[in-house]
Design an enzyme around this catalytic site. Structure first.
Site, short mmCIF file in Angstrom:
data_model
loop_
_atom_site.label_atom_id
_atom_site.label_comp_id
_atom_site.label_asym_id
_atom_site.label_seq_id
_atom_site.Cartn_x
_atom_site.Cartn_y
_atom_site.Cartn_z
N GLY A 46 47.43 9.45 -13.54
CA GLY A 46 47.50 8.09 -13.04
C GLY A 46 47.91 7.13 -14.15
O GLY A 46 47.73 7.43 -15.34
N GLN A 51 48.86 -0.74 -18.54
CA GLN A 51 49.04 0.23 -19.62
C GLN A 51 50.47 0.25 -20.17
O GLN A 51 50.70 0.82 -21.23
CB GLN A 51 48.66 1.64 -19.14
CG GLN A 51 47.17 1.81 -18.95
CD GLN A 51 46.85 3.20 -18.46
OE1 GLN A 51 46.93 3.47 -17.28
NE2 GLN A 51 46.52 4.09 -19.37
N CYS A 90 42.46 9.40 -20.71
CA CYS A 90 43.28 8.24 -20.35
C CYS A 90 44.49 8.23 -21.27
O CYS A 90 44.35 8.49 -22.47
CB CYS A 90 42.45 6.97 -20.55
SG CYS A 90 43.35 5.45 -20.29
N LEU A 91 45.67 7.92 -20.73
CA LEU A 91 46.87 7.93 -21.56
C LEU A 91 46.81 6.87 -22.66
O LEU A 91 47.52 6.98 -23.66
CB LEU A 91 48.13 7.74 -20.70
CG LEU A 91 48.47 8.91 -19.77
CD1 LEU A 91 49.69 8.59 -18.92
CD2 LEU A 91 48.70 10.20 -20.54
N HIS A 132 39.48 5.23 -11.71
CA HIS A 132 39.88 5.00 -13.11
C HIS A 132 40.96 3.92 -13.20
O HIS A 132 40.88 3.01 -14.03
CB HIS A 132 40.38 6.33 -13.70
CG HIS A 132 40.87 6.25 -15.11
ND1 HIS A 132 40.19 6.83 -16.17
CD2 HIS A 132 41.97 5.65 -15.66
CE1 HIS A 132 40.86 6.59 -17.30
NE2 HIS A 132 41.94 5.88 -17.01
N GLU A 133 41.96 4.02 -12.30
CA GLU A 133 43.07 3.08 -12.38
C GLU A 133 42.68 1.68 -11.88
O GLU A 133 43.13 0.68 -12.44
CB GLU A 133 44.30 3.61 -11.61
CG GLU A 133 44.84 4.94 -12.12
CD GLU A 133 45.08 5.01 -13.62
OE1 GLU A 133 45.39 3.98 -14.23
OE2 GLU A 133 44.93 6.11 -14.19
N HIS A 136 41.16 -0.12 -14.62
CA HIS A 136 42.16 -0.69 -15.54
C HIS A 136 42.59 -2.08 -15.09
O HIS A 136 42.77 -2.99 -15.91
CB HIS A 136 43.41 0.19 -15.61
CG HIS A 136 43.37 1.27 -16.65
ND1 HIS A 136 43.21 1.00 -17.99
CD2 HIS A 136 43.49 2.62 -16.55
CE1 HIS A 136 43.23 2.15 -18.67
NE2 HIS A 136 43.40 3.15 -17.82
#
Ligand code: NI
Length: 161
Positions: A46, A51, A90-91, A132-133, A136
């Site tokens: 995701g 991000q 997480c990226l 998670h997203e 963000h």
């Protein structure tokens, strides 16, 4: 399409709240395409627009399962059920992982890239990714929710063998 730069740990933008998308125009669709390309390049499940430095409420998800390549614009989680304890990364934190408690099932409503309202009932990995997203978009990061004692920091030098 283009790969965008992923904002990483320490970048203040990750703590900011993203704004609602008012118009789904060509620029937004281009951003969505770039987000998919960027996420796939770095093997993410995701990615949220913040991000890549854009404070808009846009999420892309691809769990690799059929039907789970998803765009969520202005998402709103309207229902959640149960609990799952999962390993998460997480990226924006490429070398950090940890265990976290997430709902096992969520129902989310959002707009897709055509501006059509969609409703998705998700469980397990997809539910985890959505939570998670959405976090963000509210400036919340998984690193703050990791269960005590489960944080793992991977040294890039250890990954070469
Ligand atoms: Ni993330």
């Amino acid at each position: 399409m283009a790969i965008r730069t992923i904002r990483e740990e320490g970048d203040e933008i990750l703590r900011k709240k993203s704004r609602e998308v008012e118009q789904i125009d060509q620029k937004v669709r281009e951003l969505i395409n770039d987000m998919f390309e960027t996420m796939h390049k770095y093997n993410g499940v995701g990615l949220s627009a913040v991000q890549v430095g854009i404070l808009k409420r846009i999420i892309v998800i691809d769990t690799g399962e059929p039907g789970e390549k998803i765009v969520l614009i202005n998402p709103n989680i309207i229902k959640q059920k149960g609990e799952q304890t999962v390993e998460e990364g997480c990226l924006s934190f490429p070398n950090k992982f940890g265990k976290i408690v997430r709902p096992n099932e969520v129902t989310v409503i959002a707009l897709n890239e055509e501006g059509k309202e969609i409703k998705i009932k998700a469980k397990e990995l997809l539910a985890q990714a959505i939570c998670h997203e959405v976090d963000h978009l509210n400036g919340e990061l998984f690193i703050d929710k990791i269960l005590p004692g489960t944080l793992e920091i991977i040294n890039p030098e250890d990954q070469t063998n």
